[in-house]
Design a protein around this motif. Structure first.
Motif, short mmCIF file in Angstrom:
data_model
loop_
_atom_site.label_atom_id
_atom_site.label_comp_id
_atom_site.label_asym_id
_atom_site.label_seq_id
_atom_site.Cartn_x
_atom_site.Cartn_y
_atom_site.Cartn_z
N GLU A 258 0.74 -1.15 -0.10
CA GLU A 258 0.05 -0.05 -0.14
C GLU A 258 0.80 1.35 -0.07
OE1 GLU A 258 -2.84 -0.62 3.35
OE2 GLU A 258 -3.78 -1.92 2.18
N GLY A 259 2.02 1.20 0.74
CA GLY A 259 2.67 2.41 0.93
C GLY A 259 3.37 2.69 -0.49
N LEU A 260 4.00 1.70 -1.00
CA LEU A 260 4.52 1.61 -2.58
C LEU A 260 3.63 2.09 -3.70
CD1 LEU A 260 6.76 1.33 -4.54
CD2 LEU A 260 5.92 -1.03 -4.74
N PHE A 261 2.21 1.46 -3.57
CA PHE A 261 1.36 2.15 -4.72
C PHE A 261 0.97 3.67 -4.26
CE2 PHE A 261 -0.43 -1.71 -7.15
CZ PHE A 261 0.80 -2.28 -6.89
N SER A 262 0.72 4.15 -3.10
CA SER A 262 0.32 5.27 -2.59
C SER A 262 1.54 6.17 -3.21
CB SER A 262 0.34 5.59 -1.20
OG SER A 262 -0.77 4.75 -0.42
N HIS A 263 2.77 5.94 -2.72
CA HIS A 263 3.88 6.54 -3.38
C HIS A 263 3.69 6.75 -4.91
CE1 HIS A 263 7.78 8.20 -3.81
NE2 HIS A 263 8.22 7.57 -4.87
N LEU A 268 3.38 9.94 -9.64
CA LEU A 268 3.22 9.83 -10.92
C LEU A 268 1.98 10.29 -11.39
CD1 LEU A 268 4.85 6.48 -11.39
CD2 LEU A 268 5.86 8.71 -11.98
N LEU A 269 0.94 10.35 -10.56
CA LEU A 269 -0.38 10.97 -11.10
C LEU A 269 -1.13 12.04 -10.19
CD1 LEU A 269 -2.37 7.37 -11.55
CD2 LEU A 269 -1.17 8.88 -13.48
N GLY A 270 -0.09 12.39 -9.17
CA GLY A 270 -0.60 13.41 -8.34
C GLY A 270 -2.02 13.01 -7.36
N ILE A 271 -2.09 11.84 -7.39
CA ILE A 271 -3.47 11.31 -6.56
C ILE A 271 -3.15 10.69 -5.37
CG2 ILE A 271 -5.49 9.75 -6.93
CD1 ILE A 271 -5.32 10.12 -9.87
N GLU A 272 -3.90 11.02 -4.31
CA GLU A 272 -3.97 10.34 -3.11
C GLU A 272 -4.78 9.00 -2.74
OE1 GLU A 272 -1.93 11.14 -0.42
OE2 GLU A 272 -0.91 12.82 -1.53
N ILE A 273 -4.03 8.26 -2.75
CA ILE A 273 -4.89 6.74 -2.48
C ILE A 273 -5.18 6.60 -0.92
CG2 ILE A 273 -4.85 4.27 -2.82
CD1 ILE A 273 -5.18 6.08 -5.35
N GLU A 427 -15.96 9.18 -13.22
CA GLU A 427 -14.94 9.50 -14.13
C GLU A 427 -13.54 9.66 -13.05
OE1 GLU A 427 -13.14 10.75 -17.98
OE2 GLU A 427 -15.24 10.36 -17.46
N GLY A 428 -12.42 8.91 -13.37
CA GLY A 428 -11.41 9.28 -12.62
C GLY A 428 -11.30 8.61 -11.29
N SER A 429 -12.12 7.68 -11.02
CA SER A 429 -12.21 6.92 -9.70
C SER A 429 -11.38 5.84 -9.79
CB SER A 429 -13.56 6.70 -9.35
OG SER A 429 -14.13 5.61 -10.28
N TRP A 430 -10.81 5.73 -8.78
CA TRP A 430 -9.76 4.62 -8.32
C TRP A 430 -10.27 3.66 -7.17
CZ3 TRP A 430 -6.22 3.35 -11.69
CH2 TRP A 430 -5.71 4.21 -12.52
N ASP A 431 -10.40 2.51 -7.54
CA ASP A 431 -10.85 1.49 -6.28
C ASP A 431 -9.80 0.65 -6.25
OD1 ASP A 431 -13.52 2.23 -5.81
OD2 ASP A 431 -13.32 0.45 -4.87
N PHE A 432 -9.23 0.48 -4.92
CA PHE A 432 -8.16 -0.63 -4.42
C PHE A 432 -8.88 -1.48 -3.55
CE2 PHE A 432 -3.98 1.11 -5.75
CZ PHE A 432 -4.70 2.56 -6.33
#
Ligand code: ASP
Length: 594
Positions: A258-263, A268-273, A427-432
């Protein structure tokens, strides 16, 4: 004297107002020519950007003579002076849009044949042609963007993992078979006639042996090879981030991931997960979404309606139920008005997944109901269906009956289709999502027991005593990452106890001799002090395709193969010389002949 291209002063994307009146040497490809009869305008490209170049016959007749013989994608070098563009040619949205270069000297470094397709942002429709000339395809804007993104992605990932204490260690490509459920690619040995290396399906055993070595935290950007049948999101060779940690709990691996993906998302995308990501068991995923990789960005959950049809005489429902099948449904909000044609199209999608058809029930706003099996439904049954599926006025319910696996596949496929058609995905949603507690085993087409992931996966501790008596009921301690409905990674704590590992192999039907022959070295390794360990391996091509919003992974692999694992660029796979075969002691037989 010839123009010295090694003295290139700027890249094509590198000139700006700050350079006005300065002399520059540029090199690049001619992307566009505009010949106004006198003055010739060129757009010069390299991977950093584009510059507008002016060749004026009055100012530099020699350069003009050369420019008039130039065609698209010629490689040239030029010397000139930067100046402001005339007012009407200024392009404030482009990095070099304020300026142009007035050419003094021009030299063709390399001509280009007429192109098989134009170099533009739009991809040529003929994919085989694109792949045959991939070097040209890679000159297109979206592709250079992809190459840059891939590079930055790898760099960010390496640096982050290095800071988190991971060592990057390479493992061999010429090795023994590593089972991940696919066929191996084999490489014949010349030195040991009749013997073959296998290309790794993953570095699984090596990374576990690295834990025995004390590597503690390992990663590798690993090329993996799987000889599988064509699927849009698969390639015969692909890249994984392979990762393993000693003395680590499931929580540790999930936390690091999770830490790596958040980074990566942030950088790279300017998105907070938000983390931690939700977790769902395999059982719940199938129950609610009909798939082990649910897209949870939208609702449309499946419901089980078998009980409502217990007494039915309808053969296409009764038949499957009598044979242990199910009736499941999908409530589609606000679609009570769906036309016959629309319903037929949706039914075809379900049928393509192997169910006989779809039943529909509509509850229009006026409080009435209608159905494709109206004659066979009582008012009670309809209100029960409505209750269980929580249908509101205006809703539509779609039902399928059959074996559970097929019904789930049909409805989950339909669910994805409906989400796209009815634009249900924000639009633009991320679901982990973590999907956990997969079954440890499954059965293949022949009914044989196989590992759902690979045989080194730790069984769920509560289920260990059923390993021999009821293996299909045993859960694993594994975890999968699903992002927006795409399976991105699998991982697990590993079996570090030799005896449990032997029990797994036996359950899989491998004789002790076969185990010794195939995995003896590995079991031997585990017997010299193996720390408990766990790991994961995200597929990077899929991940990058998701991040860049590209349709398929071939769009983010520099040199991919076709769906049939053919490389149109090099023509691989290809026949080889008889001499090479003789050296390898190999005789090629026509399939079907003796
Ligand atoms: N080796 C596994 C795979 O390739 C991943 C893992 O278990 O770490 O899917």
């Amino acid at each position: 004297m010839a123009l010295d291209y090694t003295k290139r002063s700027h890249t094509c994307g590198g000139i700006s107002a700050a350079d006005v009146e300065g002399e520059v040497i540029l090199c690049g490809w001619i992307r566009h020519v505009r010949d106004l009869g006198g003055i010739i305008f060129l757009r010069l490209w390299d991977r950093y950007g584009e510059s507008q170049v002016v060749v004026d016959p009055e100012h530099a007749p020699g350069a003009h003579r050369i420019a008039s013989g130039c065609h698209l994608e010629y490689v040239v070098a030029l010397r000139g002076v930067v100046r402001y563009r005339p007012e009407d040619q200024i392009r404030p949205d482009q990095p070099t849009g304020e300026v142009e270069v007035l050419t003094d000297e021009l030299e063709v470094l390399s001509p280009a044949k007429p192109l098989p397709f134009p170099i533009s942002d739009e991809a040529p429709t003929n994919e085989e042609l694109r792949l045959r000339h991939r070097y040209l395809d890679l000159r297109r804007g979206p592709m250079t963007e992809m190459l840059r993104f891939r590079h930055r992605f790898m760099l960010q990932m390496r640096n982050w993992l290095s800071k988190a204490g991971f060592l990057e260690i390479e493992t061999p490509v010429l090795t023994r078979s590593t089972p991940e459920g696919a066929r191996d690619f084999l490489v014949p040995s010349r030195v040991y006639p009749g013997c073959f290396y296998a290309l790794p399906q993953s570095p699984q055993m090596y990374k576990q042996l690295l834990m025995v070595s004390g590597a503690d935290r390992y990663f590798q950007i690993a090329r993996c090879f799987r000889d599988e049948d064509a699927r849009a999101d698969r390639q015969a060779e692909f890249t994984q981030l392979d990762l393993e940690m000693s003395f680590a709990s499931v929580e540790d691996v999930l936390g690091i991931t999770e830490g790596l993906f958040s980074h990566l998302w942030r950088e790279l995308l300017g998105i907070e997960i938000p983390a931690p990501w939700p977790r769902m068991t395999y059982g719940e995923a199938l129950d609610r979404f009909g798939t082990d990789k649910p897209d949870t960005r939208f609702d449309l959950e499946l419901v089980t309606l078998s009980d409502v049809f217990r007494e039915t005489e309808l053969s296409f429902i009764k038949g499957p139920l009598d044979e242990g099948g199910v009736v499941r449904g999908l409530r589609v909000p606000g679609q009570a008005g769906a036309s016959r044609k629309t319903l037929a199209a949706w039914e075809n999608i379900a049928k393509s997944a192997g169910v006989g058809g779809l039943v529909w029930i509509k509850w229009p706003d006026d409080g009435s109901w209608s159905s494709s099996i109206k004659k066979h439904l009582t008012d009670e049954a309809v209100s029960e269906l409505r209750g269980v599926s929580r249908a509101e006025p205006g809703d539509l319910l779609l039902l399928a009956a059959g074996p559970a696996g097929r019904v789930n596949t049909a409805l989950s496929r339909l669910r994805l289709h409906l989400a796209a058609e009815l634009e249900l995905i924000p639009e633009g949603s991320w679901d982990f999502l973590w999907v956990v507690e997969f079954p440890l085993f499954e059965t293949d087409e022949k009914g044989n027991l196989t590992s759902s992931h690979h045989p080194f996966t730790m069984p769920h501790p509560d289920d260990l005593d059923r390993l021999e008596s009821d293996p299909l009921s045993v859960r694993s301690a594994s975890y999968d990452i699903v992002i927006n409905g795409v399976e991105i990674a699998s991982g697990s704590p590993r079996i570090h106890d030799r005896e449990v590992q032997r029990r797994i192999f036996r359950t899989l039907g491998l004789s002790d001799e076969a185990v010794e022959e195939r995995f003896g070295f590995f079991l031997e390794g585990l017997s010299y002090g193996t720390p408990p360990h766990a790991g994961i391996a995200p597929g990077l091509d899929r991940l990058i395709a998701l991040m860049l919003n590209r349709e398929n992974i071939r769009e983010v692999i520099p040199f991919p193969k076709t769906l049939r694992a053919f490389d149109p660029l090099t023509g691989a796979p290809a026949t080889v010389d008889d001499n090479q075969l003789a050296e390898l002691g190999i005789q090629v037989r026509k399939i079907g002949s003796d």
